[in-house]
Write a protein that holds these residues in place. Structure first.
Motif, PDB file in Angstrom:
ATOM      1  N   GLU A 163       0.810  -1.217   0.000  1.00 41.45           N
ATOM      2  CA  GLU A 163       0.000   0.000   0.000  1.00 41.45           C
ATOM      3  C   GLU A 163       0.845   1.269   0.000  1.00 41.45           C
ATOM      4  O   GLU A 163       0.345   2.358  -0.259  1.00 41.45           O
ATOM      5  N   PHE A 164       2.149   1.123   0.272  1.00 46.32           N
ATOM      6  CA  PHE A 164       3.036   2.280   0.294  1.00 46.32           C
ATOM      7  C   PHE A 164       3.917   2.369  -0.957  1.00 46.32           C
ATOM      8  O   PHE A 164       4.861   3.145  -1.000  1.00 46.32           O
ATOM      9  N   ASP A 165       3.596   1.581  -1.975  1.00 47.51           N
ATOM     10  CA  ASP A 165       4.361   1.601  -3.215  1.00 47.51           C
ATOM     11  C   ASP A 165       3.953   2.738  -4.145  1.00 47.51           C
ATOM     12  O   ASP A 165       4.647   3.020  -5.121  1.00 47.51           O
ATOM     13  N   THR A 166       2.841   3.365  -3.900  1.00 50.16           N
ATOM     14  CA  THR A 166       2.393   4.475  -4.736  1.00 50.16           C
ATOM     15  C   THR A 166       2.467   5.774  -3.940  1.00 50.16           C
ATOM     16  O   THR A 166       2.309   5.775  -2.712  1.00 50.16           O
ATOM     17  N   PRO A 167       2.689   6.880  -4.625  1.00 46.37           N
ATOM     18  CA  PRO A 167       2.770   8.167  -3.918  1.00 46.37           C
ATOM     19  C   PRO A 167       1.453   8.516  -3.226  1.00 46.37           C
ATOM     20  O   PRO A 167       0.373   8.235  -3.738  1.00 46.37           O
ATOM     21  N   VAL A 168       1.568   9.130  -2.056  1.00 47.32           N
ATOM     22  CA  VAL A 168       0.403   9.593  -1.302  1.00 47.32           C
ATOM     23  C   VAL A 168       0.504  11.100  -1.094  1.00 47.32           C
ATOM     24  O   VAL A 168       1.593  11.661  -1.119  1.00 47.32           O
ATOM     25  N   ARG A 169      -0.635  11.731  -0.905  1.00 41.53           N
ATOM     26  CA  ARG A 169      -0.666  13.179  -0.711  1.00 41.53           C
ATOM     27  C   ARG A 169      -0.089  13.538   0.655  1.00 41.53           C
ATOM     28  O   ARG A 169      -0.316  12.863   1.649  1.00 41.53           O
ATOM     29  N   CYS A 170       0.673  14.602   0.689  1.00 35.45           N
ATOM     30  CA  CYS A 170       1.127  15.166   1.957  1.00 35.45           C
ATOM     31  C   CYS A 170       1.060  16.683   1.823  1.00 35.45           C
ATOM     32  O   CYS A 170       1.092  17.217   0.720  1.00 35.45           O
ATOM     33  N   CYS A 171       0.948  17.356   2.944  1.00 34.60           N
ATOM     34  CA  CYS A 171       0.804  18.811   2.904  1.00 34.60           C
ATOM     35  C   CYS A 171       2.110  19.463   2.439  1.00 34.60           C
ATOM     36  O   CYS A 171       3.171  18.852   2.462  1.00 34.60           O
ATOM     37  N   ASP A 172       1.996  20.700   2.033  1.00 36.67           N
ATOM     38  CA  ASP A 172       3.167  21.426   1.529  1.00 36.67           C
ATOM     39  C   ASP A 172       4.242  21.589   2.598  1.00 36.67           C
ATOM     40  O   ASP A 172       5.435  21.566   2.308  1.00 36.67           O
ATOM     41  N   TRP A 173       3.812  21.773   3.872  1.00 36.49           N
ATOM     42  CA  TRP A 173       4.793  21.904   4.951  1.00 36.49           C
ATOM     43  C   TRP A 173       5.589  20.613   5.107  1.00 36.49           C
ATOM     44  O   TRP A 173       6.808  20.626   5.246  1.00 36.49           O
ATOM     45  N   CYS A 174       4.886  19.476   5.107  1.00 32.88           N
ATOM     46  CA  CYS A 174       5.574  18.187   5.263  1.00 32.88           C
ATOM     47  C   CYS A 174       6.446  17.889   4.048  1.00 32.88           C
ATOM     48  O   CYS A 174       7.488  17.260   4.174  1.00 32.88           O
ATOM     49  N   MET A 175       6.024  18.351   2.879  1.00 30.64           N
ATOM     50  CA  MET A 175       6.814  18.116   1.675  1.00 30.64           C
ATOM     51  C   MET A 175       8.183  18.792   1.787  1.00 30.64           C
ATOM     52  O   MET A 175       9.183  18.261   1.301  1.00 30.64           O
ATOM     53  N   LYS A 176       8.231  19.942   2.447  1.00 29.70           N
ATOM     54  CA  LYS A 176       9.525  20.604   2.680  1.00 29.70           C
ATOM     55  C   LYS A 176      10.437  19.706   3.505  1.00 29.70           C
ATOM     56  O   LYS A 176      11.630  19.606   3.244  1.00 29.70           O
ATOM     57  N   ASP A 177       9.855  19.027   4.507  1.00 28.18           N
ATOM     58  CA  ASP A 177      10.632  18.088   5.317  1.00 28.18           C
ATOM     59  C   ASP A 177      11.069  16.888   4.492  1.00 28.18           C
ATOM     60  O   ASP A 177      12.215  16.447   4.588  1.00 28.18           O
ATOM     61  N   VAL A 178      10.163  16.360   3.680  1.00 30.29           N
ATOM     62  CA  VAL A 178      10.462  15.186   2.848  1.00 30.29           C
ATOM     63  C   VAL A 178      11.613  15.485   1.900  1.00 30.29           C
ATOM     64  O   VAL A 178      12.507  14.661   1.709  1.00 30.29           O
ATOM     65  N   LYS A 195      14.042  17.257   2.410  1.00 28.68           N
ATOM     66  CA  LYS A 195      15.279  17.230   3.195  1.00 28.68           C
ATOM     67  C   LYS A 195      15.580  15.819   3.717  1.00 28.68           C
ATOM     68  O   LYS A 195      16.526  15.628   4.468  1.00 28.68           O
ATOM     69  N   GLY A 196      14.723  14.848   3.359  1.00 30.41           N
ATOM     70  CA  GLY A 196      14.925  13.479   3.822  1.00 30.41           C
ATOM     71  C   GLY A 196      14.335  13.211   5.194  1.00 30.41           C
ATOM     72  O   GLY A 196      14.566  12.169   5.788  1.00 30.41           O
ATOM     73  N   ASN A 197      13.549  14.131   5.707  1.00 30.70           N
ATOM     74  CA  ASN A 197      12.949  14.011   7.030  1.00 30.70           C
ATOM     75  C   ASN A 197      11.502  13.523   6.872  1.00 30.70           C
ATOM     76  O   ASN A 197      10.584  14.307   6.730  1.00 30.70           O
ATOM     77  N   TYR A 198      11.317  12.211   6.882  1.00 29.18           N
ATOM     78  CA  TYR A 198       9.992  11.642   6.679  1.00 29.18           C
ATOM     79  C   TYR A 198       9.175  11.567   7.957  1.00 29.18           C
ATOM     80  O   TYR A 198       8.001  11.252   7.920  1.00 29.18           O
ATOM     81  N   PHE A 199       9.785  11.801   9.078  1.00 34.06           N
ATOM     82  CA  PHE A 199       9.066  11.717  10.340  1.00 34.06           C
ATOM     83  C   PHE A 199       9.164  13.065  11.049  1.00 34.06           C
ATOM     84  O   PHE A 199       9.812  13.220  12.069  1.00 34.06           O
ATOM     85  N   SER A 253      21.820  17.933  13.280  1.00 35.42           N
ATOM     86  CA  SER A 253      20.608  17.756  12.477  1.00 35.42           C
ATOM     87  C   SER A 253      19.443  18.598  13.003  1.00 35.42           C
ATOM     88  O   SER A 253      18.357  18.576  12.440  1.00 35.42           O
ATOM     89  N   PHE A 254      19.674  19.346  14.065  1.00 35.06           N
ATOM     90  CA  PHE A 254      18.636  20.145  14.717  1.00 35.06           C
ATOM     91  C   PHE A 254      17.900  21.047  13.735  1.00 35.06           C
ATOM     92  O   PHE A 254      16.676  21.023  13.662  1.00 35.06           O
ATOM     93  N   THR A 255      18.624  21.829  12.959  1.00 39.14           N
ATOM     94  CA  THR A 255      17.979  22.767  12.050  1.00 39.14           C
ATOM     95  C   THR A 255      17.293  22.063  10.884  1.00 39.14           C
ATOM     96  O   THR A 255      16.354  22.596  10.318  1.00 39.14           O
ATOM     97  N   GLU A 256      17.741  20.876  10.530  1.00 44.23           N
ATOM     98  CA  GLU A 256      17.084  20.122   9.465  1.00 44.23           C
ATOM     99  C   GLU A 256      15.804  19.469   9.961  1.00 44.23           C
ATOM    100  O   GLU A 256      14.838  19.350   9.225  1.00 44.23           O
ATOM    101  N   LYS A 257      15.793  19.019  11.195  1.00 42.33           N
ATOM    102  CA  LYS A 257      14.649  18.270  11.722  1.00 42.33           C
ATOM    103  C   LYS A 257      13.569  19.159  12.321  1.00 42.33           C
ATOM    104  O   LYS A 257      12.403  18.821  12.273  1.00 42.33           O
ATOM    105  N   ILE A 258      13.951  20.270  12.904  1.00 39.47           N
ATOM    106  CA  ILE A 258      12.942  21.164  13.472  1.00 39.47           C
ATOM    107  C   ILE A 258      12.664  22.251  12.454  1.00 39.47           C
ATOM    108  O   ILE A 258      13.370  23.249  12.368  1.00 39.47           O
ATOM    109  N   THR A 259      11.624  22.009  11.673  1.00 38.32           N
ATOM    110  CA  THR A 259      11.262  22.933  10.601  1.00 38.32           C
ATOM    111  C   THR A 259      10.072  23.801  10.991  1.00 38.32           C
ATOM    112  O   THR A 259       9.621  24.615  10.208  1.00 38.32           O
ATOM    113  N   ILE A 260       9.570  23.618  12.198  1.00 40.79           N
ATOM    114  CA  ILE A 260       8.465  24.431  12.703  1.00 40.79           C
ATOM    115  C   ILE A 260       9.073  25.708  13.282  1.00 40.79           C
ATOM    116  O   ILE A 260      10.011  25.636  14.082  1.00 40.79           O
TER     117      ILE A 260
END
Length: 188
Positions: free
Chosen positions: A24-39, A41-45, A123-130
């Motif tokens: 079920e995770f083999d196809t792209p899924v929608r994510c918000c624009d804010w989370c896409m900025k994290d993605v 950068k390789g930050n999926y969580f 990794s602080f500045t990469e992971k904390i994007t809020i």
């Protein structure tokens, strides 16, 4: 998908393949624009997943309910409750109640994630994007309730400590500005 918020295609056209096991995770899924900025950068969580319950829960009310469609506030009871679509179709979507226990769990998990960043503080500045002002405000309002205060203090302390280690004073400034506004700007 990453932060727990729900977005229609008009609100966010960003899609990504999540690094999770299963067909079920083999196809792209929608994510918000804010989370896409994290993605990107390789930050999926992203830490954004904790922000929704922190922002929606009103510490002055008894409970808060959310749904995928909307949230409204009743001034008579100061209690947020979910409403159905305006068409009255009664979609039957699940409604999740946000309680002080939900907030405490979110704050506890957020604290653990921030503490884990101490192992790799670069990794602080990469992971904390809020933005600091948004995160501190969302956490700080939970200092009012006994059930959540110790967790909120822990998160703020961890943010201040990690910010100090990496030389980022934005969280310290956000705490100071929040307290300065709360005290009426007396400066003392």
């Amino acid at each position: 998908r990453l932060c727990g918020d729900v977005f229609c295609d008009a609100c966010s056209s960003s899609r990504t393949i999540l690094p999770l096991d299963g067909p079920e995770f083999d196809t792209p899924v929608r994510c918000c624009d804010w989370c896409m900025k994290d993605v990107k950068k390789g930050n999926y969580f992203s830490l954004r997943r904790y922000l929704t319950p922190l922002q929606l829960f009103d510490p002055d009310s008894i409970t808060t309910k959310t749904s995928a469609t909307s949230t409204s506030t009743s001034t008579a009871s100061n209690k947020k409750t979910a409403t159905k679509d305006d068409d009255g179709a009664g979609s039957g979507e699940a409604t999740k109640e946000i309680t002080s226990k939900t907030v405490a769990a979110s704050l506890s998990s957020l604290s653990a994630d921030i503490d884990a960043m101490m192992n790799e503080p670069t990794s602080f500045t990469e992971k904390i994007t809020i933005p600091a002002s948004v995160l501190v405000s969302a956490v700080g309002k939970h200092l009012k309730r006994r059930e959540t205060a110790e967790y909120a203090i822990r998160v703020l302390g961890s943010l201040l400590m990690l910010g100090n280690v990496v030389g980022d004073d934005s969280f310290a400034m956000a705490v100071y500005e929040g307290e300065h506004q709360h005290s009426g700007g007396s400066g003392s």
